[in-house]
Design a protein around this motif. Structure first.
Motif, PDB file in Angstrom:
ATOM      1  N   GLN A   1       0.832  -1.248  -0.041  1.00 18.71           N
ATOM      2  CA  GLN A   1       0.012   0.071  -0.062  1.00 18.71           C
ATOM      3  C   GLN A   1       0.838   1.326   0.041  1.00 18.71           C
ATOM      4  O   GLN A   1       1.651   1.511   1.060  1.00 18.71           O
ATOM      5  N   ALA A   2       0.889   2.140  -1.076  1.00 21.37           N
ATOM      6  CA  ALA A   2       1.504   3.297  -1.237  1.00 21.37           C
ATOM      7  C   ALA A   2       0.655   4.299  -0.352  1.00 21.37           C
ATOM      8  O   ALA A   2      -0.371   4.193  -0.428  1.00 21.37           O
ATOM      9  N   PRO A   3       1.472   5.409  -0.172  1.00 17.54           N
ATOM     10  CA  PRO A   3       0.958   6.412   0.291  1.00 17.54           C
ATOM     11  C   PRO A   3      -0.376   6.963  -0.257  1.00 17.54           C
ATOM     12  O   PRO A   3      -0.127   7.376  -1.524  1.00 17.54           O
ATOM     13  N   GLY A   4      -1.435   7.077   0.406  1.00 18.41           N
ATOM     14  CA  GLY A   4      -2.702   7.593  -0.366  1.00 18.41           C
ATOM     15  C   GLY A   4      -3.472   6.872  -1.463  1.00 18.41           C
ATOM     16  O   GLY A   4      -4.219   7.218  -2.025  1.00 18.41           O
TER      17      GLY A   4
ATOM     18  N   SER B   1       3.919  -5.203 -12.483  1.00 18.39           N
ATOM     19  CA  SER B   1       4.919  -4.041 -12.268  1.00 18.39           C
ATOM     20  C   SER B   1       6.235  -4.433 -11.685  1.00 18.39           C
ATOM     21  O   SER B   1       6.856  -3.843 -11.471  1.00 18.39           O
ATOM     22  N   VAL B   2       6.011  -5.812 -10.998  1.00 13.96           N
ATOM     23  CA  VAL B   2       7.239  -6.235 -10.503  1.00 13.96           C
ATOM     24  C   VAL B   2       7.874  -7.380 -11.087  1.00 13.96           C
ATOM     25  O   VAL B   2       8.913  -7.994 -10.654  1.00 13.96           O
ATOM     26  N   LYS B   3       7.127  -7.876 -12.313  1.00 15.08           N
ATOM     27  CA  LYS B   3       7.990  -9.245 -12.845  1.00 15.08           C
ATOM     28  C   LYS B   3       9.159  -8.745 -13.224  1.00 15.08           C
ATOM     29  O   LYS B   3       9.518  -7.929 -13.999  1.00 15.08           O
ATOM     30  N   GLY B   4      10.079 -10.104 -12.905  1.00 15.12           N
ATOM     31  CA  GLY B   4      11.526  -9.621 -13.382  1.00 15.12           C
ATOM     32  C   GLY B   4      12.151  -9.073 -12.430  1.00 15.12           C
ATOM     33  O   GLY B   4      13.776  -8.998 -12.666  1.00 15.12           O
ATOM     34  N   ARG B   5      11.668  -8.445 -11.522  1.00 17.01           N
ATOM     35  CA  ARG B   5      12.524  -7.942 -10.456  1.00 17.01           C
ATOM     36  C   ARG B   5      12.429  -8.431  -9.094  1.00 17.01           C
ATOM     37  O   ARG B   5      13.355  -8.130  -8.174  1.00 17.01           O
ATOM     38  N   PHE B   6      11.162  -8.848  -8.631  1.00 14.11           N
ATOM     39  CA  PHE B   6      10.911  -9.435  -7.454  1.00 14.11           C
ATOM     40  C   PHE B   6      10.753 -10.670  -7.550  1.00 14.11           C
ATOM     41  O   PHE B   6      10.161 -11.475  -8.540  1.00 14.11           O
ATOM     42  N   THR B   7      10.994 -11.700  -6.360  1.00 16.27           N
ATOM     43  CA  THR B   7      11.064 -13.066  -6.339  1.00 16.27           C
ATOM     44  C   THR B   7      10.274 -13.451  -5.112  1.00 16.27           C
ATOM     45  O   THR B   7      10.994 -13.143  -4.143  1.00 16.27           O
TER      46      THR B   7
ATOM     47  N   ASP C   1       8.102   1.686  -5.730  1.00 14.76           N
ATOM     48  CA  ASP C   1       7.876   0.655  -4.855  1.00 14.76           C
ATOM     49  C   ASP C   1       7.809   0.979  -3.644  1.00 14.76           C
ATOM     50  O   ASP C   1       7.566   0.142  -2.848  1.00 14.76           O
ATOM     51  N   THR C   2       7.976   2.155  -3.093  1.00  9.26           N
ATOM     52  CA  THR C   2       7.837   2.662  -1.883  1.00  9.26           C
ATOM     53  C   THR C   2       6.489   2.477  -1.207  1.00  9.26           C
ATOM     54  O   THR C   2       5.552   2.814  -2.134  1.00  9.26           O
TER      55      THR C   2
ATOM     56  N   VAL D   1       8.773  -0.036   3.395  1.00 11.20           N
ATOM     57  CA  VAL D   1       9.773   0.369   2.218  1.00 11.20           C
ATOM     58  C   VAL D   1       9.968   1.598   1.585  1.00 11.20           C
ATOM     59  O   VAL D   1       8.976   1.998   1.142  1.00 11.20           O
ATOM     60  N   THR D   2      10.857   2.234   1.843  1.00  8.70           N
ATOM     61  CA  THR D   2      11.120   3.538   1.133  1.00  8.70           C
ATOM     62  C   THR D   2      12.441   3.398   0.244  1.00  8.70           C
ATOM     63  O   THR D   2      13.263   3.303   0.592  1.00  8.70           O
ATOM     64  N   VAL D   3      12.063   3.827  -0.783  1.00  8.31           N
ATOM     65  CA  VAL D   3      13.124   3.841  -1.989  1.00  8.31           C
ATOM     66  C   VAL D   3      13.143   5.424  -2.215  1.00  8.31           C
ATOM     67  O   VAL D   3      12.356   6.155  -2.703  1.00  8.31           O
TER      68      VAL D   3
END
Length: 123
Positions: free
Chosen positions: A39-42, A63-69, A90-91, A119-121
């Motif tokens: 859940q992103a802010p707002g 949105s996360v395919k190939g980056r998250f596992t 991703d924040t 998580v804050t990016v």
């Protein structure tokens, strides 16, 4: 009942990596799939990834395919989310969830939730 506790969140620069963990306790044998939402802010909470009990199938948001596992270690009753190439988008607060049923991408398909880890990016 199943209790879920997330950890591993923090501050990371764009392009960096983090690994989230979710420790499960209680009647863990009653869970089917487990997943991660964020859940992103707002914004509303959205699906990130899910995996079956035996880990033979996983599903990811585009949105996360190939980056998250997503992975799980049933011997340790722990779910993981390895996040690489992190972007500003991703924040969010990341939530672990467990379902008594199978793989699902909707909140209503999950029965148990953790409290979330932030998580804050940043640039």
């Amino acid at each position: 009942q199943v209790q879920l506790v997330e950890s591993g969140g923090g501050l990371v620069q764009t392009g960096g990596s983090l690994r989230l963990s979710c420790a499960a306790s209680g009647r863990t044998f009653s869970t089917g799939a487990m997943g991660w939402f964020r859940q992103a802010p707002g914004e509303e909470r959205t699906f990130v990834a899910a995996i079956t009990w035996i880990g033979d199938r996983a599903d990811y948001a585009d949105s996360v395919k190939g980056r998250f596992t997503i992975s799980r270690d049933n011997a340790k009753n722990t779910l993981y989310l390895q996040m690489n190439s992190l972007k500003l988008d991703d924040t969010a607060v990341y939530y672990c969830a467990a379902s008594r049923a199978g793989l699902g991408v909707w909140e209503r398909e999950y029965d148990y939730w953790g409290q979330g880890t932030r998580v804050t990016v940043s640039t």
